[in-house]
Design a protein around this motif. Structure first.
Motif, PDB file in Angstrom:
ATOM      1  N   THR A   1       8.963 -24.118   2.452  1.00 54.12           N
ATOM      2  CA  THR A   1       7.654 -23.729   1.947  1.00 54.12           C
ATOM      3  C   THR A   1       6.775 -23.248   3.097  1.00 54.12           C
ATOM      4  N   GLU A   2       5.972 -22.213   2.830  1.00 54.04           N
ATOM      5  CA  GLU A   2       5.025 -21.744   3.834  1.00 54.04           C
ATOM      6  C   GLU A   2       3.879 -22.749   3.916  1.00 54.04           C
ATOM      7  N   LEU A   3       3.895 -23.562   4.951  1.00 53.76           N
ATOM      8  CA  LEU A   3       2.926 -24.643   5.098  1.00 53.76           C
ATOM      9  C   LEU A   3       2.077 -24.406   6.332  1.00 53.76           C
TER      10      LEU A   3
ATOM     11  N   VAL B   1       5.703 -29.737  -4.333  1.00 55.38           N
ATOM     12  CA  VAL B   1       6.285 -28.473  -3.882  1.00 55.38           C
ATOM     13  C   VAL B   1       7.710 -28.661  -3.370  1.00 55.38           C
ATOM     14  N   GLU B   2       7.943 -29.725  -2.611  1.00 55.23           N
ATOM     15  CA  GLU B   2       9.211 -29.870  -1.904  1.00 55.23           C
ATOM     16  C   GLU B   2      10.207 -30.781  -2.596  1.00 55.23           C
TER      17      GLU B   2
ATOM     18  N   ARG C   1       2.713 -31.740  -1.243  1.00 52.23           N
ATOM     19  CA  ARG C   1       4.039 -31.555  -0.621  1.00 52.23           C
ATOM     20  C   ARG C   1       5.138 -32.159  -1.489  1.00 52.23           C
TER      21      ARG C   1
ATOM     22  N   ARG D   1       1.752 -20.570  -0.644  1.00 46.91           N
ATOM     23  CA  ARG D   1       1.560 -21.332   0.597  1.00 46.91           C
ATOM     24  C   ARG D   1       0.817 -22.622   0.286  1.00 46.91           C
TER      25      ARG D   1
ATOM     26  N   HIS E   1       8.164 -25.360  -5.125  1.00 44.37           N
ATOM     27  CA  HIS E   1       8.288 -24.283  -4.125  1.00 44.37           C
ATOM     28  C   HIS E   1       8.547 -22.926  -4.778  1.00 44.37           C
TER      29      HIS E   1
ATOM     30  N   ARG F   1       1.044 -16.486  -8.007  1.00 43.05           N
ATOM     31  CA  ARG F   1       1.644 -17.726  -7.534  1.00 43.05           C
ATOM     32  C   ARG F   1       0.527 -18.707  -7.196  1.00 43.05           C
TER      33      ARG F   1
ATOM     34  N   THR G   1       5.054 -21.459  -5.429  1.00 43.42           N
ATOM     35  CA  THR G   1       4.040 -21.667  -4.394  1.00 43.42           C
ATOM     36  C   THR G   1       4.091 -20.573  -3.347  1.00 43.42           C
TER      37      THR G   1
END
Length: 466
Positions: free
Chosen positions: A271-273, A164-165, A161, A175, A170, A147, A173
């Motif tokens: 998402t792991e941010l 990903v978002e 972001r 993190r 996402h 990933r 991803t």
């Protein structure tokens, strides 16, 4: 490490070239000041047309690499250190490899045209990341489940972001790590738009101010929180009619950009941010508006929350859609300035845990190093002493009995100059260097006996007439 690590720099952190490969933005290090003196023509060519929106202007400009050394365009953003050393560190410490035409790799540096909107660059990021991930997964059986881990400095975090978002990233991803990303904007960006070029660099002011005010990206870095003092309290900049220097449509669109990210952050499986947040540095957080100028202020609602000197602490992690909290906590809070976060030793130790899932290597009792808040001009007036002020919070043992040392080192050739700061009492220290010669500089400030307390500020000194 079998995942794909993607590194995104901040605004101005990518070198730009035109269609025939001629550099149009690659000024850094010791050559920076000399090039800025004759930079007017190049800046004029970088200016964007009105109503650019999320498009490319078709001017042939492309991003070709990451800035290797200290860089800045006065009037657009604060000085930022280079990324070459940081990417080399990632490659060596985590046994990563860089992709080429002949072979896949799992360390991707993603330069982008930082003039353009974050949405445009997120689309480019999507195509490049997914192509390289597919190549990497297909290159060996143990990579089939690889990933993506994004490591982003400053505006690069907003671009990642959005991909990903908002653009489906996402799903691949693991993190997303942000270093000093202005998730809720920066007062500095708004001040550059409204006030234009800093007094003291006058001959460059018109061109540089016009360039800054044409950039969708700089508007997307403006505060997405109520930050301007008015009769009814703090107000959003986009709600103030006639604010000079800003493009009202670009500022409105920037608000919609941030609102979309806030809504996405409230997904059932977010998402792991991880947000790395610089702290304890004097940071403009709000502003007073009078006589067509913004005067930056340290406090918000009577509280000085600090930050990294450019991005307020309240902005360095994203807010949720309702605006009443944060969907993520602060992952690490180094006492460091914005432009130097990616090269800070403590940040790199924190990345060990964020990239590998292992705790940081223990190097002794943490929290004992004095926390230094450093205030030094990023664009000092030519020919004037370079003044440095340092504060140490009262909770630090012996906060008013430290020996504080500052070293001013040219980014190019030349010996460093060191000074012991005067103890002004109450945890305040200060000194003034003789007027530095024109050029780019790194200022390292530390408490004697505590190398880990070092804070690095960056500066570009002009010459006569700037």
């Amino acid at each position: 490490m079998t995942d794909l690590v993607v590194v995104l720099p901040g605004i101005m952190g990518s070198t730009l070239a035109n269609a025939d490969g001629t550099p149009v933005w690659d000024l850094s290090g010791g050559a920076l000041w000399r090039a800025v003196r004759t930079f007017g023509g190049a800046v004029k060519r970088l200016r964007l047309p009105a109503d650019i929106g999320d498009d490319h202007p078709g001017d042939g400009v492309v991003a070709v690499g990451l800035m290797p050394d200290l860089h800045v365009i006065p009037g657009i953003w604060q000085p930022v250190d280079g990324y070459t050393e940081f990417v080399d560190w990632l490659e060596e410490e985590f046994f990563l490899s860089r992709p080429s035409a002949a072979a896949p790799g799992n360390l991707l540096a993603f330069p982008y045209d930082w003039r353009l909107s974050c949405r445009y660059n997120a689309e480019r990021l999507k195509h490049r990341t997914e192509r390289e991930l597919e190549r990497w997964r297909a290159s060996a059986p143990d990579r089939r489940d690889a990933r993506v881990i994004f490591v982003c400095h400053s505006m690069g975090g907003l671009i990642a972001r959005h991909y990903v978002e908002r653009l489906g990233g996402h799903g691949i991803t693991r993190r997303l790590i942000t270093l000093g990303t202005p998730h809720r904007g920066s007062l500095d960006a708004l001040a550059h738009l409204v006030n234009g070029m800093r007094k003291g660099w006058g001959p460059l002011g018109v061109d540089l101010s016009a360039l800054a005010r044409s950039l969708p990206s700089l508007h997307q870095l403006a505060p997405d929180y109520a930050c301007v003092e008015g009769p009814g309290g703090l107000a959003y900049a986009r709600d103030l009619p006639g604010l000079p220097g800003v493009d009202p449509e670009l500022l409105k669109d920037a608000g919609e950009f941030h609102a979309a990210l806030r809504r996405a952050a409230d997904r059932p499986v977010p998402t792991e941010l991880h947000a790395v947040t610089g702290v304890r540095q004097p940071t403009a957080t709000t502003a007073a508006y009078d006589d067509d100028r913004l005067t930056p202020l340290w406090e918000i609602d009577g509280t000085d929350e600090g930050g990294d000197g450019t991005v307020p602490r309240l902005s360095a992690r994203p807010a949720n859609a309702s605006g009443d909290g944060y969907p993520v906590s602060e992952s690490y809070t180094p006492c460091e300035q914005h432009g130097s976060l990616q090269n800070h030793g403590g940040v790199r130790e924190a990345l060990w845990g964020l990239l590998t899932g292992e705790p940081r290597f223990h190097r002794g009792d943490e929290g004992t190093a004095p926390l230094l808040g450093v205030l030094a001009p990023s664009l000092p007036a030519p020919g004037e002493p370079y003044e440095v002020a340092v504060t140490v919070p009262p909770r630090t043992r012996g906060h008013d009995e430290l020996l504080v040392i500052a070293e001013l080192r040219p980014a190019g050739d030349g010996p460093p100059v060191s000074r012991s700061l005067r103890n002004l009492g109450g945890g305040r220290y200060g000194t003034a260097f003789p007027a530095p010669a024109p050029g780019a500089y790194r200022l390292a400030v530390r408490a004697n006996g505590h190398a880990e307390s070092t804070v690095t500020a960056l500066a570009l000194v002009g010459g006569p007439g700037e």
